[in-house]
Design a protein around this motif. Structure first.
Motif, PDB file in Angstrom:
ATOM      1  N   CYS A  35      -4.288  -8.093   5.165  1.00  0.00           N
ATOM      2  CA  CYS A  35      -2.857  -8.150   4.874  1.00  0.00           C
ATOM      3  C   CYS A  35      -2.192  -9.198   5.780  1.00  0.00           C
ATOM      4  N   PRO A  36      -1.436 -10.119   5.190  1.00  0.00           N
ATOM      5  CA  PRO A  36      -0.779 -11.141   6.016  1.00  0.00           C
ATOM      6  C   PRO A  36       0.363 -10.601   6.875  1.00  0.00           C
ATOM      7  N   ARG A  37       0.905  -9.436   6.537  1.00  0.00           N
ATOM      8  CA  ARG A  37       2.023  -8.867   7.302  1.00  0.00           C
ATOM      9  C   ARG A  37       1.525  -8.065   8.502  1.00  0.00           C
ATOM     10  N   CYS A  38       0.629  -7.088   8.279  1.00  0.00           N
ATOM     11  CA  CYS A  38       0.236  -6.184   9.362  1.00  0.00           C
ATOM     12  C   CYS A  38      -1.214  -6.371   9.825  1.00  0.00           C
ATOM     13  N   GLY A  39      -2.006  -7.165   9.097  1.00  0.00           N
ATOM     14  CA  GLY A  39      -3.381  -7.422   9.500  1.00  0.00           C
ATOM     15  C   GLY A  39      -4.381  -6.356   9.089  1.00  0.00           C
ATOM     16  N   SER A  40      -3.945  -5.356   8.356  1.00  0.00           N
ATOM     17  CA  SER A  40      -4.817  -4.273   7.925  1.00  0.00           C
ATOM     18  C   SER A  40      -5.786  -4.743   6.839  1.00  0.00           C
ATOM     19  N   LEU A  41      -6.970  -4.146   6.815  1.00  0.00           N
ATOM     20  CA  LEU A  41      -7.928  -4.381   5.733  1.00  0.00           C
ATOM     21  C   LEU A  41      -7.852  -3.265   4.691  1.00  0.00           C
ATOM     22  N   ARG A  42      -6.915  -2.359   4.842  1.00  0.00           N
ATOM     23  CA  ARG A  42      -6.759  -1.263   3.872  1.00  0.00           C
ATOM     24  C   ARG A  42      -5.918  -1.759   2.698  1.00  0.00           C
ATOM     25  N   THR A  43      -6.505  -2.700   1.962  1.00  0.00           N
ATOM     26  CA  THR A  43      -5.842  -3.301   0.807  1.00  0.00           C
ATOM     27  C   THR A  43      -6.701  -3.104  -0.433  1.00  0.00           C
ATOM     28  N   ARG A  44      -6.061  -3.226  -1.586  1.00  0.00           N
ATOM     29  CA  ARG A  44      -6.752  -3.119  -2.868  1.00  0.00           C
ATOM     30  C   ARG A  44      -5.949  -3.894  -3.889  1.00  0.00           C
ATOM     31  N   PRO A  45      -6.566  -4.211  -5.054  1.00  0.00           N
ATOM     32  CA  PRO A  45      -5.779  -4.883  -6.090  1.00  0.00           C
ATOM     33  C   PRO A  45      -4.564  -4.045  -6.463  1.00  0.00           C
ATOM     34  N   ALA A  46      -3.431  -4.691  -6.594  1.00  0.00           N
ATOM     35  CA  ALA A  46      -2.184  -3.974  -6.873  1.00  0.00           C
ATOM     36  C   ALA A  46      -2.229  -3.248  -8.209  1.00  0.00           C
ATOM     37  N   SER A  47      -2.992  -3.771  -9.151  1.00  0.00           N
ATOM     38  CA  SER A  47      -3.040  -3.158 -10.484  1.00  0.00           C
ATOM     39  C   SER A  47      -4.097  -2.071 -10.608  1.00  0.00           C
ATOM     40  N   PHE A  48      -4.905  -1.843  -9.565  1.00  0.00           N
ATOM     41  CA  PHE A  48      -5.996  -0.869  -9.646  1.00  0.00           C
ATOM     42  C   PHE A  48      -5.459   0.555  -9.575  1.00  0.00           C
ATOM     43  N   MET A  49      -5.782   1.342 -10.574  1.00  0.00           N
ATOM     44  CA  MET A  49      -5.397   2.758 -10.596  1.00  0.00           C
ATOM     45  C   MET A  49      -6.599   3.576 -11.037  1.00  0.00           C
ATOM     46  N   LEU A  50      -6.840   4.674 -10.390  1.00  0.00           N
ATOM     47  CA  LEU A  50      -7.923   5.576 -10.750  1.00  0.00           C
ATOM     48  C   LEU A  50      -7.333   6.970 -10.846  1.00  0.00           C
ATOM     49  N   ASP A  55      -5.763   4.344  -4.242  1.00  0.00           N
ATOM     50  CA  ASP A  55      -6.292   4.331  -2.880  1.00  0.00           C
ATOM     51  C   ASP A  55      -7.517   5.218  -2.719  1.00  0.00           C
ATOM     52  N   ALA A  56      -7.666   6.257  -3.530  1.00  0.00           N
ATOM     53  CA  ALA A  56      -8.761   7.224  -3.381  1.00  0.00           C
ATOM     54  C   ALA A  56     -10.124   6.555  -3.484  1.00  0.00           C
ATOM     55  N   CYS A  57     -10.291   5.660  -4.417  1.00  0.00           N
ATOM     56  CA  CYS A  57     -11.570   4.982  -4.618  1.00  0.00           C
ATOM     57  C   CYS A  57     -11.878   4.040  -3.459  1.00  0.00           C
ATOM     58  N   TYR A  58     -10.879   3.416  -2.909  1.00  0.00           N
ATOM     59  CA  TYR A  58     -11.083   2.434  -1.850  1.00  0.00           C
ATOM     60  C   TYR A  58     -11.187   3.059  -0.462  1.00  0.00           C
ATOM     61  N   LYS A  59     -10.847   4.326  -0.291  1.00  0.00           N
ATOM     62  CA  LYS A  59     -10.864   4.958   1.034  1.00  0.00           C
ATOM     63  C   LYS A  59     -12.236   4.861   1.693  1.00  0.00           C
ATOM     64  N   SER A  60     -13.293   5.148   0.965  1.00  0.00           N
ATOM     65  CA  SER A  60     -14.636   5.088   1.555  1.00  0.00           C
ATOM     66  C   SER A  60     -15.019   3.647   1.911  1.00  0.00           C
ATOM     67  N   ILE A  61     -14.568   2.680   1.121  1.00  0.00           N
ATOM     68  CA  ILE A  61     -14.835   1.274   1.415  1.00  0.00           C
ATOM     69  C   ILE A  61     -14.122   0.869   2.702  1.00  0.00           C
ATOM     70  N   TRP A  62     -12.845   1.252   2.822  1.00  0.00           N
ATOM     71  CA  TRP A  62     -12.085   0.930   4.030  1.00  0.00           C
ATOM     72  C   TRP A  62     -12.726   1.542   5.274  1.00  0.00           C
ATOM     73  N   ASP A  63     -13.141   2.810   5.160  1.00  0.00           N
ATOM     74  CA  ASP A  63     -13.773   3.488   6.295  1.00  0.00           C
ATOM     75  C   ASP A  63     -15.065   2.782   6.704  1.00  0.00           C
ATOM     76  N   GLN A  64     -15.867   2.366   5.722  1.00  0.00           N
ATOM     77  CA  GLN A  64     -17.118   1.675   6.006  1.00  0.00           C
ATOM     78  C   GLN A  64     -16.864   0.334   6.686  1.00  0.00           C
ATOM     79  N   ILE A  65     -15.922  -0.437   6.181  1.00  0.00           N
ATOM     80  CA  ILE A  65     -15.612  -1.745   6.773  1.00  0.00           C
ATOM     81  C   ILE A  65     -15.106  -1.572   8.207  1.00  0.00           C
TER      82      ILE A  65
END
Length: 74
Positions: A35-50, A55-65
């Motif tokens: 993220c260019p504002r806060c530097g977080s890697l907890r990002t995902r495509p804005a259009s992604f919905m599950l 965010d639920a699908c990406y949580k495990s990816i963020w934790d792993q990274i």
């Protein structure tokens, strides 16, 4: 594989930004981008919905990274 540009959304600060879209581990998911504002890697495509929660699908990816990043910094 590079798939073009994509609008991402940061789950921490809510910033929407455009970044390169790379596939994540040969899946249909996108590699989170910093993220260019806060530097977080907890990002995902804005259009992604599950089922209403993108965010639920990406949580495990963020934790792993984050765990791989903290292991490298030790």
């Amino acid at each position: 594989m590079f798939r073009g540009l994509c609008t991402f959304r940061c789950s921490r600060c809510g910033k929407r930004f455009i970044a390169p879209d790379f596939e994540y581990c040969a899946t249909t998911l996108s590699m989170p981008q910093k993220c260019p504002r806060c530097g977080s890697l907890r990002t995902r495509p804005a259009s992604f919905m599950l089922f209403g929660d993108g965010d639920a699908c990406y949580k495990s990816i963020w934790d792993q990274i984050e765990s791989e990043t903290s292991d490298k910094n030790k």
